[in-house]
Design an enzyme around this catalytic site. Structure first.
Site, PDB file in Angstrom:
ATOM      1  N   SER A 190       0.846  -1.195   0.000  1.00 22.34           N
ATOM      2  CA  SER A 190       0.000   0.000   0.000  1.00 22.34           C
ATOM      3  C   SER A 190       0.885   1.250   0.000  1.00 22.34           C
ATOM      4  O   SER A 190       1.702   1.440  -0.885  1.00 22.34           O
ATOM      5  CB  SER A 190      -0.959  -0.038   1.193  1.00 22.34           C
ATOM      6  OG  SER A 190      -1.858   1.038   1.170  1.00 22.34           O
ATOM      7  N   ASP A 296      -8.576  -4.524  -6.287  1.00 27.86           N
ATOM      8  CA  ASP A 296      -8.120  -3.246  -5.730  1.00 27.86           C
ATOM      9  C   ASP A 296      -8.504  -2.143  -6.702  1.00 27.86           C
ATOM     10  O   ASP A 296      -8.120  -2.179  -7.875  1.00 27.86           O
ATOM     11  CB  ASP A 296      -6.611  -3.290  -5.527  1.00 27.86           C
ATOM     12  CG  ASP A 296      -6.047  -2.021  -4.906  1.00 27.86           C
ATOM     13  OD1 ASP A 296      -6.790  -1.022  -4.777  1.00 27.86           O
ATOM     14  OD2 ASP A 296      -4.861  -2.029  -4.552  1.00 27.86           O
TER      15      ASP A 296
END
Length: 359
Positions: A190, A296
């Site tokens: 991330s 995602d």
């Protein structure tokens, strides 16, 4: 390197085990509670929800750990994970079996989590065991108290600290036999994946002053990139799998310099007016492994990043995990988690020199 935009959407409860779904949903609620209606961030509440784990020099499951201060003035510290097997007598006899070093940057959208967060302590222990590597988890400064580029500077400071440890002959007192400073890797998920790129570029630029510390590979796990434009994956997956576009916008606003928009190069590496391709073409950025979660919403930005690196003459391997949402990597109860760990092990243990067109 194709986008996963044509995949059939499944309910979020069907793409991860129920226990993982509950834990990710719990994290999302806790994250939401820290966000004020006025755009503020409640650090005290974030720390209250963040379950911590202690370091221990007594090996547990083959891994020992310790916390070290890197810079007292900034408060920068790291948690170091050491593979206990590397100290065994039979391992010492094989000096050709080198032990790589992985600098890990935790996720949390630049605002949440720490190097001693229990979930990331577990991730780094697994990396240490799987790769049989020293793992240095960097507790970089977080937003909004410390905006960009504070986190990037902390990442580079950790590399410089290791170089100084070597220069002062201190590193040998805690590094296992066979630890190879010339085989360092940067890894993160991330926001930590975003850091891998920017710290990696800084390290490549400062490579001569960092010697004998040498970064030979980057591992970007679902890296947090973005831009002003709304991509197809953002529109299609907005709010479907734990994360919304609004969530991402909020954390970028906390992290980026005051007044900057999401086309700032920290967020959009190859954005409008960027000269990243030229800059990257002039420095020896090593090979990269980019892991993309197929559910995602920022996957399009991750794939654009990989293509931009390839245009710059860099070696990039992309692993797309279909039917996989963001957040899976911090919970060791899915096939995808172990698949990624095995992929990282192969990437780290590969003795091939990094491919690069520059000198």
């Amino acid at each position: 390197m194709n986008s996963c935009s044509k995949a059939i959407l499944k309910p979020s409860k069907d793409v991860v085990p129920l226990s993982t779904w509950i834990l990710i949903s719990k994290l999302k609620v806790e994250y939401m509670l820290t966000r004020g209606a006025d755009g503020s961030f409640n650090r005290n509440l974030a720390e209250f929800h963040d379950r911590k784990a202690s370091a221990s020099l007594a090996p547990h499951d083959g891994v020992a750990s310790m916390d070290v201060t890197i810079d007292r003035s900034s408060g920068l510290w790291s948690r170091i994970f050491l593979p206990a097997i590397a100290y065994a007598q039979e391992e010492q006899a094989n000096r050709d079996d080198k032990v790589p070093i992985i600098f890990y940057f935790h996720g949390g959208s630049y605002a949440h989590s720490s190097a001693n967060t229990a979930l990331y302590d577990m991730v780094c222990r697994q990396l240490c065991r799987t790769c049989r590597a020293v793992v240095i988890s960097v507790n970089y400064r977080r937003a909004p108290e410390h905006r960009c580029p504070a986190a990037y500077r902390d990442g580079l400071a950790a590399l410089r600290w290791l170089r100084l440890q070597a220069a002062r002959h201190v590193a040998a007192t805690w590094l296992p036999p066979g630890a190879d400073l010339s085989r360092c890797f940067l890894a993160g998920d991330s926001s930590g994946g975003n850091m891998v790129h920017h710290v990696g570029v800084a390290a490549a630029t400062a490579r001569h002053e960092l010697w004998p510390v040498r970064v030979v590979g980057h591992v970007l796990l679902m890296p947090m990139f973005g831009g002003v434009e709304r991509t197809a994956s953002e529109r299609r997956l907005d709010g479907q799998y734990f994360v919304t576009v609004k969530d991402r916008d909020y954390y970028w606003k906390l992290f980026l310099p005051e007044g900057a928009d999401r086309d700032h190069p920290a967020c959009n590496v190859f954005g409008p007016g960027s000269d990243a391709e030229r800059v990257l073409g002039e420095i020896p950025v090593p090979k990269s492994l980019v892991v993309v979660a197929g559910l995602d919403l920022t996957q399009d930005w991750q794939l654009r990043y990989a293509r931009g690196m390839e245009r710059s003459g860099k070696s990039v391997e992309v692993l797309v995990l279909e039917d996989t949402p963001v957040g899976f990597f911090i919970f060791p109860n899915t096939e995808q988690y172990y698949r990624v760990m095995d992929k990282i092990r192969g990437f780290v243990r590969d003795e091939q020199e990094p491919m690069d067109s520059s000198t």
